[in-house]
Design a protein around this motif. Structure first.
Motif, PDB file in Angstrom:
ATOM      1  N   THR A 217       6.906  43.702  37.270  1.00 27.10           N
ATOM      2  CA  THR A 217       8.207  43.227  36.785  1.00 27.10           C
ATOM      3  C   THR A 217       8.089  42.343  35.543  1.00 27.10           C
ATOM      4  N   SER A 218       6.860  42.078  35.131  1.00 25.35           N
ATOM      5  CA  SER A 218       6.686  41.144  34.011  1.00 25.35           C
ATOM      6  C   SER A 218       7.209  41.735  32.689  1.00 25.35           C
ATOM      7  N   THR A 219       7.853  40.870  31.927  1.00 24.14           N
ATOM      8  CA  THR A 219       8.315  41.296  30.600  1.00 24.14           C
ATOM      9  C   THR A 219       7.669  40.410  29.528  1.00 24.14           C
ATOM     10  N   ASP A 220       6.740  39.575  29.945  1.00 29.63           N
ATOM     11  CA  ASP A 220       6.051  38.666  29.024  1.00 29.63           C
ATOM     12  C   ASP A 220       5.187  39.493  28.052  1.00 29.63           C
ATOM     13  N   PRO A 221       5.475  39.424  26.751  1.00 31.40           N
ATOM     14  CA  PRO A 221       4.724  40.245  25.784  1.00 31.40           C
ATOM     15  C   PRO A 221       3.215  39.987  25.828  1.00 31.40           C
ATOM     16  N   ALA A 222       2.834  38.780  26.252  1.00 37.00           N
ATOM     17  CA  ALA A 222       1.397  38.476  26.310  1.00 37.00           C
ATOM     18  C   ALA A 222       0.715  39.204  27.464  1.00 37.00           C
ATOM     19  N   VAL A 223       1.516  39.624  28.433  1.00 40.36           N
ATOM     20  CA  VAL A 223       0.970  40.251  29.639  1.00 40.36           C
ATOM     21  C   VAL A 223       1.118  41.778  29.602  1.00 40.36           C
ATOM     22  N   LEU A 224       2.123  42.250  28.865  1.00 39.32           N
ATOM     23  CA  LEU A 224       2.442  43.690  28.881  1.00 39.32           C
ATOM     24  C   LEU A 224       1.236  44.622  28.683  1.00 39.32           C
ATOM     25  N   PRO A 225       0.310  44.325  27.750  1.00 37.34           N
ATOM     26  CA  PRO A 225      -0.810  45.266  27.563  1.00 37.34           C
ATOM     27  C   PRO A 225      -1.619  45.499  28.837  1.00 37.34           C
ATOM     28  N   LEU A 226      -1.640  44.493  29.715  1.00 34.74           N
ATOM     29  CA  LEU A 226      -2.414  44.620  30.958  1.00 34.74           C
ATOM     30  C   LEU A 226      -1.927  45.801  31.806  1.00 34.74           C
ATOM     31  N   LYS A 227      -0.655  46.123  31.703  1.00 34.87           N
ATOM     32  CA  LYS A 227      -0.104  47.234  32.500  1.00 34.87           C
ATOM     33  C   LYS A 227      -0.868  48.528  32.242  1.00 34.87           C
ATOM     34  N   GLU A 228      -1.310  48.670  30.988  1.00 32.68           N
ATOM     35  CA  GLU A 228      -2.054  49.885  30.610  1.00 32.68           C
ATOM     36  C   GLU A 228      -3.476  49.895  31.165  1.00 32.68           C
ATOM     37  N   PHE A 229      -3.972  48.716  31.522  1.00 33.88           N
ATOM     38  CA  PHE A 229      -5.383  48.627  31.919  1.00 33.88           C
ATOM     39  C   PHE A 229      -5.605  48.753  33.419  1.00 33.88           C
ATOM     40  N   VAL A 230      -4.517  48.856  34.193  1.00 32.93           N
ATOM     41  CA  VAL A 230      -4.691  48.912  35.649  1.00 32.93           C
ATOM     42  C   VAL A 230      -4.137  50.235  36.180  1.00 32.93           C
ATOM     43  N   PRO A 231      -4.610  50.687  37.355  1.00 35.73           N
ATOM     44  CA  PRO A 231      -4.047  51.922  37.925  1.00 35.73           C
ATOM     45  C   PRO A 231      -2.584  51.693  38.298  1.00 35.73           C
ATOM     46  N   GLU A 232      -1.818  52.765  38.322  1.00 37.70           N
ATOM     47  CA  GLU A 232      -0.399  52.630  38.687  1.00 37.70           C
ATOM     48  C   GLU A 232      -0.289  52.098  40.125  1.00 37.70           C
ATOM     49  N   TYR A 233       0.545  51.056  40.279  1.00 39.89           N
ATOM     50  CA  TYR A 233       0.756  50.454  41.608  1.00 39.89           C
ATOM     51  C   TYR A 233       1.917  51.171  42.289  1.00 39.89           C
ATOM     52  N   ARG A 234       1.711  51.608  43.535  1.00 40.02           N
ATOM     53  CA  ARG A 234       2.743  52.379  44.236  1.00 40.02           C
ATOM     54  C   ARG A 234       3.223  51.697  45.516  1.00 40.02           C
ATOM     55  N   GLY A 235       3.141  50.389  45.540  1.00 35.97           N
ATOM     56  CA  GLY A 235       3.657  49.649  46.694  1.00 35.97           C
ATOM     57  C   GLY A 235       2.632  49.487  47.796  1.00 35.97           C
ATOM     58  N   THR A 236       3.130  49.196  48.983  1.00 40.17           N
ATOM     59  CA  THR A 236       2.215  48.987  50.111  1.00 40.17           C
ATOM     60  C   THR A 236       2.595  49.939  51.243  1.00 40.17           C
ATOM     61  N   GLN A 237       1.697  50.057  52.195  1.00 37.75           N
ATOM     62  CA  GLN A 237       1.915  50.990  53.307  1.00 37.75           C
ATOM     63  C   GLN A 237       1.211  50.406  54.530  1.00 37.75           C
ATOM     64  N   THR A 238       1.938  50.313  55.622  1.00 36.71           N
ATOM     65  CA  THR A 238       1.306  49.800  56.847  1.00 36.71           C
ATOM     66  C   THR A 238       0.987  50.971  57.767  1.00 36.71           C
ATOM     67  N   LEU A 239      -0.248  51.017  58.229  1.00 34.20           N
ATOM     68  CA  LEU A 239      -0.642  52.099  59.139  1.00 34.20           C
ATOM     69  C   LEU A 239      -1.290  51.485  60.369  1.00 34.20           C
ATOM     70  N   THR A 240      -1.041  52.104  61.508  1.00 33.36           N
ATOM     71  CA  THR A 240      -1.722  51.652  62.720  1.00 33.36           C
ATOM     72  C   THR A 240      -2.882  52.601  62.980  1.00 33.36           C
ATOM     73  N   ILE A 241      -4.051  52.025  62.977  1.00 32.61           N
ATOM     74  CA  ILE A 241      -5.247  52.840  63.167  1.00 32.61           C
ATOM     75  C   ILE A 241      -5.980  52.261  64.376  1.00 32.61           C
ATOM     76  N   GLY A 242      -6.188  53.082  65.398  1.00 36.29           N
ATOM     77  CA  GLY A 242      -6.706  52.547  66.666  1.00 36.29           C
ATOM     78  C   GLY A 242      -5.655  51.565  67.165  1.00 36.29           C
ATOM     79  N   ASN A 243      -6.130  50.376  67.504  1.00 36.24           N
ATOM     80  CA  ASN A 243      -5.126  49.390  67.938  1.00 36.24           C
ATOM     81  C   ASN A 243      -4.887  48.342  66.859  1.00 36.24           C
ATOM     82  N   LYS A 244      -5.238  48.691  65.624  1.00 31.81           N
ATOM     83  CA  LYS A 244      -5.123  47.723  64.540  1.00 31.81           C
ATOM     84  C   LYS A 244      -4.043  48.126  63.540  1.00 31.81           C
ATOM     85  N   THR A 245      -3.260  47.171  63.122  1.00 29.98           N
ATOM     86  CA  THR A 245      -2.261  47.459  62.090  1.00 29.98           C
ATOM     87  C   THR A 245      -2.804  46.952  60.767  1.00 29.98           C
ATOM     88  N   ILE A 246      -2.923  47.862  59.823  1.00 33.87           N
ATOM     89  CA  ILE A 246      -3.546  47.490  58.544  1.00 33.87           C
ATOM     90  C   ILE A 246      -2.543  47.695  57.418  1.00 33.87           C
TER      91      ILE A 246
END
Ligand SMILES: Nc1ncnc2c1ncn2[C@@H]1O[C@H](COP(=O)(O)OP(=O)(O)OP(=O)(O)O)[C@@H](O)[C@H]1O
Ligand SMILES: [Mg+2]
Length: 562
Positions: free
Chosen positions: A242-271
């Motif tokens: 959500t950042s619109t700071d021009p000093a930070v914007l270039p960083l968006k290009e340097f990281v993989p696309e973020y697609r949110g989070t996902q909770t999964l129950t595996i065995g008896n553990k919620t991860i």
């Protein structure tokens, strides 16, 4: 798919035929012509071939994995028969085989495969399944992952109790790396990420879960380790989004696309998982290296024990070059095998050998490839240049993930060689003059083999009288050392075949990216406003030191390509 089969019946006029041909070509397809015969060309050949592979496995002659490997390496197919049927869907395969049998009831090639029939009926599946996730491979990333998935489905068929219709298998899943993985508790729609080269796993009972892949959209899911780290990394990605700071914007290009989070129950553990773009997506022979940047790999809140433990890891490398290599895998073009190096290997590296490791990662034993080096260096420079300015973050223990597809590198090398055979001897030919696989010591730290010609070892084509054709030379050679030359010819044939198939199926159409350099792992990244004045003062020198060293090594590599 690039191929179009144009079916010309006895009623098709020349005009109609030509219109179809032109239309296909305009779409950028390669058209072939076939009579109106059942299965046309591809299916008529692929269906009985796949059925034979299944019968071979049914007889116990060879495993699924070995048959797939054999057909890829021995016949030069881009996928093995089981990988391919996974892609197509078993339901489709059975249906097609049955349709062929109806056309030629006495042809033994089209007889049902008993094993599949038996277990399909045991599972009480409907005779023809509706298209399922398994077949909708939109975004399903690699042939390897596809193989993993097929094997899950196949092993489900051969091992699941007859009453079960669950889509998870209790069998050990197929894994191209040959390691056993705990796939059994992974929820439907996800598989293990087979191309993870470093990082932590999460314990679930006696199993360990690393990165997963979503079959639906091909994202990777990184399991949150400690609550604290996961929360920090999620916060990092969400703020950046959500950042619109021009000093930070270039960083968006340097990281993989973020697609949110996902909770999964595996065995008896919620991860809780972080969903990211898979940087190996669609790659056929992905080469991946995790380069952890910075001498200091602990964050300002680390305990003394943590600081001590971190400081003692990868010491030689971190203190001299400001980065270390916790793991990498490369698809070695000469031996056609994956080579994997874990943290034990990384810990032994020092200022000199780290360069050898990077060259090995780049398949540099037959010369560094300029296109590959340039592409990586351009991205590294971009990160470096931003780091020389940015004062918003402190990146502790983050990595740079470099990923490229060796399949495309092979194409690039071959096409450069075709354009300029003298300066680009086939990597494969030159490489074959060495024994099997590369080791760090095989690689000269300074040598530029790219410009080397076949005359290097005195056994030359250029020494031959001009009138002597290469075939004659090969015959003479064969009489001297039949084994070597036979093997070399087989390798060359296989590689040419790979090339031809890639050209045909359009594995790379020129637009698709085949090299990625991204910053990953932000579990210990701090905003400078979270830190005290001393810590937040100035640039992130810890990161800068590492990236500057890394760039200078790649700059040297580039010079070697001159
Ligand atoms: N976006 C991605 N695409 C492909 N592979 C990835 C991606 N992100 C991570 N990986 C793989 O997973 C490995 C570990 O990733 P990462 O460094 O984020 O986790 P980690 O080191 O376990 O994290 P932490 O420091 O939070 O414990 C990487 O070395 C790489 O092989
Ligand atoms: Mg990491």
């Amino acid at each position: 798919m690039k191929l179009v089969e144009i079916i010309r019946t006895s009623d098709t006029s020349d005009e109609t035929y030509k219109i179809c041909l032109n239309f296909g070509e305009k779409l950028g397809k390669t058209c072939i012509t076939c009579k109106d015969t059942f299965g046309f060309v591809v299916n008529r050949l692929i269906i009985p071939y796949t059925a034979e592979a299944m019968r071979m496995h049914e007889r116990g002659d060879a495993s699924i994995k070995d048959i797939d490997i054999a057909m890829k390496l021995g016949a030069g197919y881009p996928m093995g028969p089981f990988e391919l049927s996974d892609l197509v869907g078993l339901d489709t395969f059975i249906r097609a085989l049955a349709a062929f049998e109806r056309c030629e009831p006495n042809n033994p090639l089209f007889k049902p495969v008993q094993l599949i029939q038996k277990y399909m009926s045991n599972l009480k599946l409907p005779p023809i399944q509706k298209p399922t996730q398994r077949r909708s491979y939109a975004g399903f990333p690699t042939a390897q992952a596809s193989a993993a998935n097929f094997a899950n489905s196949f092993q489900l068929l051969v091992t699941a109790p007859s009453s079960s219709s669950s889509s998870t298998s209790s069998a050990t899943p197929y894994n191209t790396s040959g390691e056993t993985m705990a796939n059994d508790k992974i929820p439907k729609g996800y598989v293990n990420m087979t191309h993870q080269v470093a990082g932590h796993t999460v314990h679930v009972g006696t199993d360990e879960i690393g990165l997963l892949k979503s079959i639906d959209d091909g994202s990777v899911l990184k399991p949150g380790g400690s609550q604290w780290c996961a929360a920090r990394e999620i916060k990092f990605y969400e703020q950046l989004l959500t950042s619109t700071d021009p000093a930070v914007l270039p960083l968006k290009e340097f990281v993989p696309e973020y697609r949110g989070t996902q909770t999964l129950t595996i065995g008896n553990k919620t991860i809780n998982f972080i969903k990211l773009q898979d940087l190996t997506h669609g790659m056929l022979e992905p080469c991946i290296i995790d380069i952890k940047i910075g001498r200091q790999t602990w964050d300002p809140l680390a305990t003394d024990a943590k600081k001590e433990a971190e400081a003692s890891k990868y010491q030689q490398c971190k203190t001299t070059v400001g980065f270390c290599i916790p793991g990498f895998q490369t698809y070695h073009l000469i031996s056609n095998t994956y080579k994997k190096f874990g943290r034990d290997y990384g810990k032994k590296l020092n200022q000199n050998t780290v360069t050898d490791a990077l060259k090995m990662f780049l398949n540099g034993d037959s010369g560094l490839n300029r296109q590959l080096v340039t592409s990586i260096l351009t991205s590294l420079w971009a990160i470096q240049s931003w780091m020389r300015k940015q004062k918003n973050y402190r990146f502790y223990s983050t990595s740079i993930l470099i990923v490229y597809d060796a399949r495309k590198l092979r194409q690039v090398i071959e096409s450069q060689r075709r354009q300029s055979p003298k300066s680009f001897p086939s990597a494969l030919e030159v490489g074959n003059r060495k024994s099997g696989g590369a080791s760090p010591t095989d690689l000269s730290p300074t040598g530029n083999n790219l410009n080397r010609t076949l005359s290097d070892d005195g056994d030359t084509l250029s020494e031959l009288p001009k009138s002597l054709p290469k075939q004659v030379y090969k015959k003479i050679q064969r009489s001297r050392s039949s084994t070597n030359n036979y093997e070399q010819e087989m390798r060359n044939m296989r590689n040419n075949y790979h090339q031809m198939l890639d050209d045909l199926v359009g594995a790379y159409d020129g637009k698709k990216e085949w090299v990625f350099v991204k910053m990953i792992d932000f579990a210990h990244t701090f905003n400078t406003n979270e830190l005290n004045e001393t810590q937040a003062n100035g640039l992130d020198l810890n990161y800068l030191d590492g990236i500057e060293h890394l760039c200078s090594i790649f700059e040297e590599f580039l010079k070697m390509c001159e």
